[in-house]
Design an enzyme around this catalytic site. Structure first.
Site, PDB file in Angstrom:
ATOM      1  N   HIS A 232      -1.721   1.723 -23.757  1.00 28.17           N
ATOM      2  CA  HIS A 232      -1.100   3.045 -23.805  1.00 28.17           C
ATOM      3  C   HIS A 232      -1.715   3.908 -24.912  1.00 28.17           C
ATOM      4  CE1 HIS A 232       2.310   2.762 -20.956  1.00 28.17           C
ATOM      5  NE2 HIS A 232       2.109   1.468 -21.122  1.00 28.17           N
TER       6      HIS A 232
ATOM      7  N   CYS B 161      -1.851   2.200 -17.741  1.00 29.68           N
ATOM      8  CA  CYS B 161      -0.930   1.103 -17.451  1.00 29.68           C
ATOM      9  C   CYS B 161      -0.644   1.031 -15.954  1.00 29.68           C
ATOM     10  CB  CYS B 161       0.334   1.229 -18.296  1.00 29.68           C
ATOM     11  SG  CYS B 161       1.331  -0.288 -18.315  1.00 29.68           S
TER      12      CYS B 161
ATOM     13  N   GLU C  45      -1.388   6.975 -25.354  1.00 24.97           N
ATOM     14  CA  GLU C  45      -0.436   7.984 -25.815  1.00 24.97           C
ATOM     15  C   GLU C  45       0.485   7.447 -26.904  1.00 24.97           C
ATOM     16  OE1 GLU C  45       2.110   5.735 -22.944  1.00 24.97           O
ATOM     17  OE2 GLU C  45      -0.018   6.224 -23.150  1.00 24.97           O
TER      18      GLU C  45
END
Length: 227
Positions: free
Chosen positions: A208, A113, A210
């Site tokens: 993202h 990001c 994660e």
């Protein structure tokens, strides 16, 4: 040996936990957890003196530049948009130094990001400062949208075809930095992944990983760091 992966962090001047309120280096748990699930060891890299970045990177096997606040517009020659967030000057300087050190040492580098946007800026690119109607409007609100990998890229080899990703951002890559290749796009043309040829492993993703149960990009990064 298990590779040691450094992850850049937020700097918050007034963080609270229990009875305490004080400055802190913060990192959402998803980042180190993803590194660990992908087979790496995770180390937090709080904002510090940019002059020490080369020494820090020398002790690591790979570097992750995490998501976070907007990059100060002067760094890519722009005036601030009314919707651009407040500057994080120390973090900008620190992470740009980490990127430069990782590239100079040919250490694997993953930008997530903000991290992808900062990689683009580090290589002379620019940003769109505010996107109307972007996915996940509002702080902390993630949305899912499809991303299409571009054939022939490293990213396409990891996440082929069209794949739904979690995303929350209001800025995006505009002019591409020197040497970068666009490797994935959203349906509206927003750049969702970039990569840099001529280095062992350099990839940026606008989304993202994660926040998803998907280790494909991170696992390939960790393998490169172990190499």
């Amino acid at each position: 040996m298990t590779p040691l992966i450094g992850i850049s962090t937020y700097r918050e001047d007034s963080a609270a936990w229990g009875p305490w309120r004080m400055p802190a280096a913060l990192l959402p748990l998803g980042y180190p957890s993803l590194v660990q699930r992908a087979g790496g060891l995770a180390a937090m890299l709080p904002p510090g003196d940019p002059a020490t970045a080369s020494a820090v990177v020398a002790r690591l096997d790979g570097v992750v530049i995490a998501g976070g606040p907007d990059i100060e517009p002067w760094r890519y020659g722009a005036e601030p948009h009314p919707r651009t967030g407040p500057p994080a000057r120390q973090r900008d300087a620190w992470e740009l130094a980490l990127i430069a050190a990782a590239l100079a040492a040919d250490k694997p580098l993953l930008g997530i990001c903000r991290g992808m946007q900062l990689l683009n800026v580090a290589l002379g690119g620019t940003l769109v400062q505010h996107m109307e109607g972007h996915v996940g409007e509002g702080a902390g609100q993630f949305g899912a949208h499809p991303v299409t990998a571009l054939p022939g890229t490293r990213y396409a080899g990891l996440v082929p075809g069209r794949f739904g990703v979690p995303s929350q951002h209001h800025q995006s890559v505009d002019r591409i930095g020197e040497g970068l290749t666009v490797s994935a796009v959203a349906a509206d043309g927003t750049v969702e992944a970039v990569e840099l040829a001529g280095h062992r492993w350099v990839v940026g993703v606008q989304w993202h990983p994660e926040m998803a149960d998907d280790t494909r990009v991170m696992a390939d990064f960790v393998r490169a760091a172990a190499g």
